[in-house]
Write an enzyme that holds these catalytic residues in place. Structure first.
Site, PDB file in Angstrom:
ATOM      1  N   LYS A 129       0.801  -1.220   0.000  1.00 20.57           N
ATOM      2  CA  LYS A 129       0.000   0.000   0.000  1.00 20.57           C
ATOM      3  C   LYS A 129       0.838   1.275   0.000  1.00 20.57           C
ATOM      4  O   LYS A 129       0.321   2.351  -0.279  1.00 20.57           O
ATOM      5  CB  LYS A 129      -0.928   0.016   1.208  1.00 20.57           C
ATOM      6  CG  LYS A 129      -2.058  -0.959   1.082  1.00 20.57           C
ATOM      7  CD  LYS A 129      -3.068  -0.465   0.076  1.00 20.57           C
ATOM      8  CE  LYS A 129      -4.075  -1.533  -0.239  1.00 20.57           C
ATOM      9  NZ  LYS A 129      -5.116  -1.086  -1.144  1.00 20.57           N
ATOM     10  N   SER A 153      -2.563 -12.562   3.730  1.00 17.63           N
ATOM     11  CA  SER A 153      -2.815 -12.483   2.278  1.00 17.63           C
ATOM     12  C   SER A 153      -1.608 -12.993   1.500  1.00 17.63           C
ATOM     13  O   SER A 153      -1.756 -13.490   0.379  1.00 17.63           O
ATOM     14  CB  SER A 153      -3.207 -11.065   1.851  1.00 17.63           C
ATOM     15  OG  SER A 153      -2.172 -10.152   2.071  1.00 17.63           O
TER      16      SER A 153
HETATM   17  C1  LIG Z   1      -2.454  -7.298   3.625  1.00 17.71           C
HETATM   18  C2  LIG Z   1      -3.095  -6.895   2.341  1.00 17.71           C
HETATM   19  N1  LIG Z   1      -3.085  -7.731   1.324  1.00 17.71           N
HETATM   20  C3  LIG Z   1      -3.655  -7.425   0.140  1.00 17.71           C
HETATM   21  C4  LIG Z   1      -4.287  -6.221  -0.064  1.00 17.71           C
HETATM   22  C5  LIG Z   1      -4.991  -5.970  -1.394  1.00 17.71           C
HETATM   23  O1  LIG Z   1      -4.496  -4.946  -2.145  1.00 17.71           O
HETATM   24  P1  LIG Z   1      -5.426  -4.091  -3.119  1.00 17.71           P
HETATM   25  O2  LIG Z   1      -6.254  -3.175  -2.267  1.00 17.71           O
HETATM   26  O3  LIG Z   1      -4.470  -3.360  -3.982  1.00 17.71           O
HETATM   27  O4  LIG Z   1      -6.331  -5.016  -3.878  1.00 17.71           O
HETATM   28  C6  LIG Z   1      -4.316  -5.333   0.991  1.00 17.71           C
HETATM   29  C7  LIG Z   1      -4.989  -4.066   0.868  1.00 17.71           C
HETATM   30  O5  LIG Z   1      -5.133  -3.310   1.814  1.00 17.71           O
HETATM   31  C8  LIG Z   1      -3.707  -5.661   2.225  1.00 17.71           C
HETATM   32  O6  LIG Z   1      -3.722  -4.820   3.286  1.00 17.71           O
END
Ligand SMILES: Cc1ncc(COP(=O)(O)O)c(C=O)c1O
Length: 330
Positions: free
Chosen positions: A56, A289
């Site tokens: 981010k 994630s």
């Molecule tokens: C830990 C984590 N993984 C994945 C994402 C996903 O990213 P995006 O918002 O660009 O789809 C985020 C978004 O905040 C996140 O905090």
């Protein structure tokens, strides 16, 4: 007579003018120890190497600088944003350097480390209670709606700049002009597949758009929580899952289905198990994630020829989840 332009030290030596010069340009690492015999190779882009420790940072910096350029953000204004933590931390880093007051509005279901990091960078944290009582680590679509209401009213009250990450195209551009081309260069054009989870969709849409512009045959696959495969049009069994920052069980405004060649799902248990083995076998400490993305990428790679190269993202670091069950059974 005009003074001659002196190149900045940054340009001459690699010395950065501030920590914002270290956002992006993250390493891409092959995870061959987790590769099944005969399967394709998987490489992971380690976004924790940015100063706020997540993917981010790229979107946050681009959003702030585009808003400064357009005049939407002016000296003395506050920045108020809805965040699961990582966007807030990216904004807090940028605001610390640029001198803006920063208020992060987040659900109290998000991990405590994120709040602590925000506060450490001088941001104020406005915590919104979870709708159906406390469920630490599981932020639902309903919780997110409550956070959205609070963010909107606070931004209005303070006359603050609201990045509105779900609707701000600067976030997609950061990935379209940064992350996507970086990945392509780092694989020397050899990559064949890209896999990523979707929160706002900024990462997936921006990277996929850049990659397909370079080579339309690169296959881009979205990973979703098994309980809420909204993008794939599957049944939403539960909007509560542990893959924080992704899988809000709704189609985000940025979503562009023409960029998506397929879908994979991962369960919470699979994401956790994969994050653990990534830490013990590959030395990569990722968050939930990251576990979900890598689990999906390894599954995809298992069905591909050995010459294929699957790239995925490690959006943040496991250090942000030490209070959760990610690495310790509770
Ligand atoms: C830990 C984590 N993984 C994945 C994402 C996903 O990213 P995006 O918002 O660009 O789809 C985020 C978004 O905040 C996140 O905090």
């Amino acid at each position: 007579m005009r003074a001659p332009t002196i190149p900045s030290l940054e340009a001459m030596t690699g010395l950065r003018d501030s920590v914002l010069g270290t956002v992006g340009n993250t390493p891409l690492v092959a995870i061959d120890r987790l590769r099944s015999p005969g399967a394709a190779r998987v490489a992971v882009k380690l976004e924790a190497f940015s100063p706020g420790g997540s993917v981010k940072d790229r979107a946050a910096l681009r959003i702030i600088e585009d808003a400064e350029r357009s005049g939407a953000l002016r000296p003395g204004m506050a920045v108020v944003e809805l965040t699961s933590g990582n966007m807030g931390i990216g904004l807090a880093v940028a605001c610390a350097i640029k001198g803006y007051r920063m208020i992060a509005v987040m659900s109290d279901g998000n991990s405590v480390e994120r709040r602590q990091i925000l506060a450490a960078h001088g941001a104020e944290v406005d915590l919104v209670p979870q709708v159906d009582g406390a469920r630490p680590g599981q932020v639902s679509a309903e919780d997110l709606a409550a956070v959205e209401d609070r963010t909107r009213s606070l931004a209005l009250k303070l006359g603050a700049y609201r990045p509105d990450q779900f609707n701000n195209v600067s976030a997609v551009r950061a990935h379209e002009e940064g992350t996507g081309p970086e990945i392509w260069r780092q694989t020397n054009g050899a990559m064949t597949h890209f896999v990523a989870s979707v929160g706002t969709g900024g990462t997936f849409v921006g990277v996929a758009r850049a990659l397909k512009r370079i080579d339309r045959w690169i296959s881009c696959v979205a990973a979703e929580p098994a309980s809420a495969p909204a993008l794939a049009g599957g049944p939403i069994r539960s909007t509560s899952h542990r893959i924080q920052g992704t899988g809000y069980a709704e189609i985000p405004p940025f979503w562009d289905a023409t960029l998506c060649d397929g879908f994979l799902t991962t369960t919470d248990d699979e994401a956790i198990a994969t994050a653990r083995v990534l830490a013990t076998r590959e030395g990569i400490l990722g968050g939930f994630s990251t576990g979900a993305n890598v689990a999906a990428a390894l599954r995809l790679a298992a069905g591909l020829p050995a010459e294929a190269l699957v790239v995925t993202i490690a959006p943040d670091t496991g250090l942000k989840y030490l209070s959760t069950e990610l690495f310790v059974d509770r």
